[in-house]
Design an enzyme around this catalytic site. Structure first.
Site, PDB file in Angstrom:
ATOM      1  N   LYS A  14       0.849  -1.202   0.000  1.00 50.93           N
ATOM      2  CA  LYS A  14       0.000   0.000   0.000  1.00 50.93           C
ATOM      3  C   LYS A  14       0.882   1.248   0.000  1.00 50.93           C
ATOM      4  O   LYS A  14       0.594   2.226  -0.688  1.00 50.93           O
ATOM      5  CB  LYS A  14      -0.894   0.025   1.239  1.00 50.93           C
ATOM      6  N   ASP A  71      -8.556   1.919   4.363  1.00 54.60           N
ATOM      7  CA  ASP A  71      -9.128   0.608   4.677  1.00 54.60           C
ATOM      8  C   ASP A  71      -9.735   0.103   3.388  1.00 54.60           C
ATOM      9  O   ASP A  71     -10.447   0.836   2.692  1.00 54.60           O
ATOM     10  CB  ASP A  71     -10.166   0.681   5.795  1.00 54.60           C
TER      11      ASP A  71
HETATM   12  P1  IMP Z   1      -6.758  -3.612   5.460  1.00 55.61           P
HETATM   13  O1  IMP Z   1      -7.220  -2.453   4.617  1.00 55.61           O
HETATM   14  O2  IMP Z   1      -5.333  -3.461   5.864  1.00 55.61           O
HETATM   15  O3  IMP Z   1      -7.686  -3.913   6.571  1.00 55.61           O
HETATM   16  O4  IMP Z   1      -6.744  -4.919   4.580  1.00 55.61           O
HETATM   17  C1  IMP Z   1      -7.204  -4.962   3.312  1.00 55.61           C
HETATM   18  C2  IMP Z   1      -7.034  -6.351   2.728  1.00 55.61           C
HETATM   19  O5  IMP Z   1      -7.809  -6.375   1.528  1.00 55.61           O
HETATM   20  C3  IMP Z   1      -5.604  -6.648   2.347  1.00 55.61           C
HETATM   21  O6  IMP Z   1      -4.918  -7.340   3.318  1.00 55.61           O
HETATM   22  C4  IMP Z   1      -5.783  -7.477   1.089  1.00 55.61           C
HETATM   23  O7  IMP Z   1      -6.004  -8.813   1.430  1.00 55.61           O
HETATM   24  C5  IMP Z   1      -7.068  -6.917   0.494  1.00 55.61           C
HETATM   25  N1  IMP Z   1      -6.734  -5.850  -0.482  1.00 55.61           N
HETATM   26  C6  IMP Z   1      -6.888  -4.509  -0.330  1.00 55.61           C
HETATM   27  N2  IMP Z   1      -6.435  -3.844  -1.406  1.00 55.61           N
HETATM   28  C7  IMP Z   1      -5.954  -4.778  -2.235  1.00 55.61           C
HETATM   29  C8  IMP Z   1      -5.312  -4.691  -3.507  1.00 55.61           C
HETATM   30  O8  IMP Z   1      -5.051  -3.626  -4.083  1.00 55.61           O
HETATM   31  N3  IMP Z   1      -4.978  -5.877  -4.056  1.00 55.61           N
HETATM   32  C9  IMP Z   1      -5.223  -7.068  -3.464  1.00 55.61           C
HETATM   33  N4  IMP Z   1      -5.771  -7.198  -2.274  1.00 55.61           N
HETATM   34  C10 IMP Z   1      -6.155  -6.051  -1.656  1.00 55.61           C
END
Ligand code: IMP
Length: 189
Positions: A14, A71
């Protein structure tokens, strides 16, 4: 002078995507470590926006500098929008694509629609707001490509999975790319 903003995340992918998009626009994205923020707030909200704001506020309280948090997650039509806000906890790291493919084993093509959604929360001394971005696609039938992270190998946009795209290609169409550009627009007003 470049504007400096802390990205409240411990996710290196990210962070890389945010830098690729915001650096050329004149915003320097600092990691939590660079800003000296040693915190990992619990994401106990029930929506992307709530969780993003929880993270942004927690890190703002540590660093007292402009902060944004993201998020994000994958919402699959055939699963009633799951895993959604629980995308990070759906399966152990590296097993999320395999688990999703097996849950969709008997699901036909027209029902494999899905969307990635990203909400970014921004907090500084004078303001707080959220912006968002989405990308529509389909869950494929196998993992394809090695770029990106998370669910990218099974998320198809047209003929390519998001893990088969260069980061430039992904950033142009992705949920996070759209949300980051919306953040930039909001800060430029
Ligand atoms: P958080 O936003 O850190 O709670 O987690 C978001 C989760 O969604 C990540 O750990 C990924 O598994 C998934 N995710 C979010 N954005 C992407 C992306 O751009 N590609 C693939 N998976 C994503």
């Amino acid at each position: 002078m470049m504007k400096k903003i802390v990205f409240a995340t411990n996710n290196e992918n990210k962070l890389r995507e945010a830098r690729e998009i915001l650096s050329p626009l004149g915003i320097e994205v600092l990691s939590q470590a660079q800003a000296g923020a040693d915190c990992d707030p619990e994401e106990n909200g029930t929506t992307f926006a709530e969780n993003a704001m929880i993270k942004a506020k927690a890190v703002y309280d540590c660093v007292k500098m402009p902060v944004f948090a993201d998020d994000s997650g994958l919402c699959v039509d055939a699963l009633g929008g799951r895993p959604g806000v629980y995308s990070a906890r759906y399966a152990p790291k590296g097993q999320e694509c395999g688990k999703l493919l097996s849950e969709l084993e008997n699901v036909q093509d027209s029902d494999r629609r899905a969307a990635f959604r990203c909400v970014i929360a921004y907090v500084d001394r004078d303001a707080e707001f959220t912006v968002s971005g989405d990308v529509q696609g389909k869950i494929g039938y196998e993992e394809r490509g090695t770029n990106g992270f998370g669910y990218d190998p099974v998320f198809m946009v047209g003929e390519k999975s998001m893990a088969e795209m260069t980061s430039e290609e992904k950033n142009k169409i992705s949920h996070r790319g759209a949300a980051l550009r919306a953040l930039y627009d909001a800060l430029s007003k």
